[in-house]
Design an enzyme around this catalytic site. Sequence first.
Site, PDB file in Angstrom:
ATOM      1  NE  ARG A  15      -1.110   2.460   2.916  1.00 49.87           N
ATOM      2  CZ  ARG A  15      -0.540   3.555   3.389  1.00 49.87           C
ATOM      3  NH1 ARG A  15      -0.452   4.639   2.647  1.00 49.87           N
ATOM      4  NH2 ARG A  15      -0.010   3.581   4.603  1.00 49.87           N
ATOM      5  CG  ASP A  16       3.247   4.290   3.032  1.00 43.53           C
ATOM      6  OD1 ASP A  16       3.106   5.197   2.194  1.00 43.53           O
ATOM      7  OD2 ASP A  16       3.648   4.496   4.189  1.00 43.53           O
ATOM      8  CG  HIS A 207       4.141   4.921   9.170  1.00 42.83           C
ATOM      9  ND1 HIS A 207       3.396   3.950   8.529  1.00 42.83           N
ATOM     10  CD2 HIS A 207       4.522   5.782   8.195  1.00 42.83           C
ATOM     11  CE1 HIS A 207       3.333   4.212   7.240  1.00 42.83           C
ATOM     12  NE2 HIS A 207       4.006   5.325   7.008  1.00 42.83           N
ATOM     13  CG  HIS A 209       7.987   7.642   5.131  1.00 44.08           C
ATOM     14  ND1 HIS A 209       7.736   7.186   3.861  1.00 44.08           N
ATOM     15  CD2 HIS A 209       6.821   7.530   5.808  1.00 44.08           C
ATOM     16  CE1 HIS A 209       6.457   6.834   3.772  1.00 44.08           C
ATOM     17  NE2 HIS A 209       5.875   7.034   4.941  1.00 44.08           N
ATOM     18  CB  CYS A 240       3.748  10.354   1.108  1.00 46.16           C
ATOM     19  SG  CYS A 240       2.064  10.974   1.301  1.00 46.16           S
ATOM     20  CG  ASN A 249       6.944   3.240   5.337  1.00 44.21           C
ATOM     21  OD1 ASN A 249       6.122   3.444   4.466  1.00 44.21           O
ATOM     22  ND2 ASN A 249       6.759   3.593   6.577  1.00 44.21           N
TER      23      ASN A 249
HETATM   24  C1  LIG Z   1     -10.577  11.404   0.736  1.00 39.91           C
HETATM   25  C2  LIG Z   1     -10.887  11.770  -0.712  1.00 39.91           C
HETATM   26  C3  LIG Z   1     -11.770  10.714  -1.349  1.00 39.91           C
HETATM   27  C4  LIG Z   1     -11.621  13.102  -0.686  1.00 39.91           C
HETATM   28  O1  LIG Z   1     -11.671  13.617  -2.002  1.00 39.91           O
HETATM   29  P1  LIG Z   1     -12.812  14.623  -2.429  1.00 39.91           P
HETATM   30  O2  LIG Z   1     -12.549  15.002  -3.857  1.00 39.91           O
HETATM   31  O3  LIG Z   1     -12.927  15.712  -1.426  1.00 39.91           O
HETATM   32  O4  LIG Z   1     -14.074  13.642  -2.295  1.00 39.91           O
HETATM   33  P2  LIG Z   1     -15.592  13.827  -2.631  1.00 39.91           P
HETATM   34  O5  LIG Z   1     -16.343  13.128  -1.531  1.00 39.91           O
HETATM   35  O6  LIG Z   1     -15.919  15.268  -2.928  1.00 39.91           O
HETATM   36  O7  LIG Z   1     -15.754  12.971  -3.968  1.00 39.91           O
HETATM   37  C5  LIG Z   1     -15.113  13.346  -5.187  1.00 39.91           C
HETATM   38  C6  LIG Z   1     -15.050  12.150  -6.108  1.00 39.91           C
HETATM   39  O8  LIG Z   1     -14.254  11.108  -5.520  1.00 39.91           O
HETATM   40  C7  LIG Z   1     -15.064   9.920  -5.383  1.00 39.91           C
HETATM   41  N1  LIG Z   1     -14.704   9.263  -4.128  1.00 39.91           N
HETATM   42  C8  LIG Z   1     -14.839   9.764  -2.880  1.00 39.91           C
HETATM   43  N2  LIG Z   1     -14.400   8.865  -1.981  1.00 39.91           N
HETATM   44  C9  LIG Z   1     -14.006   7.780  -2.669  1.00 39.91           C
HETATM   45  C10 LIG Z   1     -13.466   6.529  -2.281  1.00 39.91           C
HETATM   46  N3  LIG Z   1     -13.252   6.217  -1.011  1.00 39.91           N
HETATM   47  N4  LIG Z   1     -13.155   5.643  -3.254  1.00 39.91           N
HETATM   48  C11 LIG Z   1     -13.349   5.930  -4.554  1.00 39.91           C
HETATM   49  N5  LIG Z   1     -13.853   7.122  -4.987  1.00 39.91           N
HETATM   50  C12 LIG Z   1     -14.177   8.018  -4.040  1.00 39.91           C
HETATM   51  C13 LIG Z   1     -16.489  10.400  -5.387  1.00 39.91           C
HETATM   52  O9  LIG Z   1     -17.367   9.371  -5.769  1.00 39.91           O
HETATM   53  C14 LIG Z   1     -16.414  11.523  -6.393  1.00 39.91           C
HETATM   54  O10 LIG Z   1     -16.342  10.939  -7.688  1.00 39.91           O
HETATM   55  P3  LIG Z   1     -16.920  11.738  -8.989  1.00 39.91           P
HETATM   56  O11 LIG Z   1     -18.359  12.003  -8.657  1.00 39.91           O
HETATM   57  O12 LIG Z   1     -16.104  13.000  -9.098  1.00 39.91           O
HETATM   58  O13 LIG Z   1     -16.681  10.769 -10.106  1.00 39.91           O
HETATM   59  C15 LIG Z   1      -9.581  11.930  -1.540  1.00 39.91           C
HETATM   60  O14 LIG Z   1      -8.887  13.040  -1.056  1.00 39.91           O
HETATM   61  C16 LIG Z   1      -8.700  10.724  -1.462  1.00 39.91           C
HETATM   62  O15 LIG Z   1      -9.037   9.654  -1.968  1.00 39.91           O
HETATM   63  N6  LIG Z   1      -7.528  10.844  -0.834  1.00 39.91           N
HETATM   64  C17 LIG Z   1      -6.661   9.705  -0.637  1.00 39.91           C
HETATM   65  C18 LIG Z   1      -5.277  10.168  -0.443  1.00 39.91           C
HETATM   66  C19 LIG Z   1      -4.384   8.996  -0.164  1.00 39.91           C
HETATM   67  O16 LIG Z   1      -4.724   7.837  -0.354  1.00 39.91           O
HETATM   68  N7  LIG Z   1      -3.153   9.323   0.301  1.00 39.91           N
HETATM   69  C20 LIG Z   1      -2.178   8.351   0.598  1.00 39.91           C
HETATM   70  C21 LIG Z   1      -2.487   7.554   1.824  1.00 39.91           C
HETATM   71  S1  LIG Z   1      -2.100   8.421   3.345  1.00 39.91           S
HETATM   72  C22 LIG Z   1      -0.429   8.110   3.557  1.00 39.91           C
HETATM   73  O17 LIG Z   1       0.221   7.604   2.689  1.00 39.91           O
HETATM   74  C23 LIG Z   1       0.201   8.442   4.881  1.00 39.91           C
HETATM   75  C24 LIG Z   1       0.406   7.217   5.774  1.00 39.91           C
HETATM   76  C25 LIG Z   1      -0.948   6.607   6.172  1.00 39.91           C
HETATM   77  O18 LIG Z   1       1.126   6.208   5.081  1.00 39.91           O
HETATM   78  C26 LIG Z   1       1.169   7.608   7.050  1.00 39.91           C
HETATM   79  C27 LIG Z   1       2.356   8.555   6.807  1.00 39.91           C
HETATM   80  O19 LIG Z   1       3.395   8.118   6.269  1.00 39.91           O
HETATM   81  O20 LIG Z   1       2.175   9.715   7.093  1.00 39.91           O
END
Ligand SMILES: CC(C)(COP(=O)([O-])OP(=O)([O-])OC[C@H]1O[C@@H](n2cnc3c(N)ncnc32)[C@H](O)[C@@H]1OP(=O)([O-])[O-])[C@@H](O)C(=O)NCCC(=O)NCCSC(=O)C[C@@](C)(O)CC(=O)[O-]
Length: 300
Positions: A15-16, A207, A209, A240, A249
């Site tokens: 995933r990450d 966690h 990096h 990220c 990581n």
């Molecule tokens: C949170 C949102 C969805 C908000 O995104 P948004 O644009 O504000 O969402 P929305 O609710 O306004 O929806 C917009 C569109 O996204 C769709 N949508 C809405 N939700 C979903 C969903 N769950 N799955 C699939 N589609 C989705 C929704 O259906 C719509 O589709 P459209 O009508 O435009 O075709 C977006 O910002 C997002 O997906 N972000 C993910 C970011 C991410 O994955 N980042 C990496 C992981 S975090 C990380 O790596 C850090 C960590 C954990 O490892 C720890 C560290 O190291 O710090």
Amino acid sequence: MSLPSHVRLVEVGPRDGLQNEKQPVSVADKVRLVDGLSAAGLGYIEVGSFVSPKWVPQMAGSAEVFAGIEQRTGVTYAALTPNLKGLEAAIEAGVKEVAVFAAASESFSQRNINCSIADSLVRFEPVMELAQQRGIRVRGYVSCVLGCPYDGDVSPHQVAAVAFALQAMGCYEISLGDTIGVGTAGNVRQLFEVVGRDVPRERLAGHFHDTYGQALANIYASLLEGVAVFDSSVAGLGGCPYAKGATGNVASEDVVYLLDGLGIETGVDLSRLIEAGQRISRTLGRETASRVARARSVAQ
Ligand SMILES: CC(C)(COP(=O)([O-])OP(=O)([O-])OC[C@H]1O[C@@H](n2cnc3c(N)ncnc32)[C@H](O)[C@@H]1OP(=O)([O-])[O-])[C@@H](O)C(=O)NCCC(=O)NCCSC(=O)C[C@@](C)(O)CC(=O)[O-]
């Protein structure tokens, strides 16, 4: 404080690690990676994310990956779910454990999940509710615990407030993410000392990096603070998408080597883990970022 006799590793490579890949990685390659990791003895694997494919295209096939993997008894296969839509998709794919992810800095929260920290916590409430109804355990992440790529310094008290909120809403464990890998052993100890006043240390995970090469030292510092769960990524995969320049990581192989050397049990077979890391590195067409794997391949 004495060191723990056992550490639980949370493997986040699929995933990450892969979420940040520029080149497409096939479902079959992801399945092979996850199966290789469980065969190496990892008991907890973060397989994918149910997030918007517009935001993180690499995680788009997560349901297919869940359908393709061999689900071994005793292994937890988890996914990230940022909102209710994500949790519903995860349930549909048969996922039994999920994670919600918040940040300790406002700018990172906006860039990563398109809302403020406070709004993200509100968004998680229905996720927690549905998860509880379905008997799904939820882990919580806090990003940018030792620094933010946009806001700079982050106070440990701010981290504690977000970690406490996640715990209060029902997350069984909170993983503190040094997203950009800037922490050092000193501020890691201070972080766990401060956050540990609000969240028991047995419910905290580290966690790290490895951007500045401090991750192993930070894990050792965390062990001294009584933390016994660490996230790591095979072959040091990743970065990220919302933290430019951050490397992956800490490599799982290097963590296992450290812990083996300390006589701390992980249940992981280092040689098989190295094999899984070498396989995915070959698939991606680059050398592993694990120093241990590189040293072993030279020694052979
Ligand atoms: C949170 C949102 C969805 C908000 O995104 P948004 O644009 O504000 O969402 P929305 O609710 O306004 O929806 C917009 C569109 O996204 C769709 N949508 C809405 N939700 C979903 C969903 N769950 N799955 C699939 N589609 C989705 C929704 O259906 C719509 O589709 P459209 O009508 O435009 O075709 C977006 O910002 C997002 O997906 N972000 C993910 C970011 C991410 O994955 N980042 C990496 C992981 S975090 C990380 O790596 C850090 C960590 C954990 O490892 C720890 C560290 O190291 O710090």
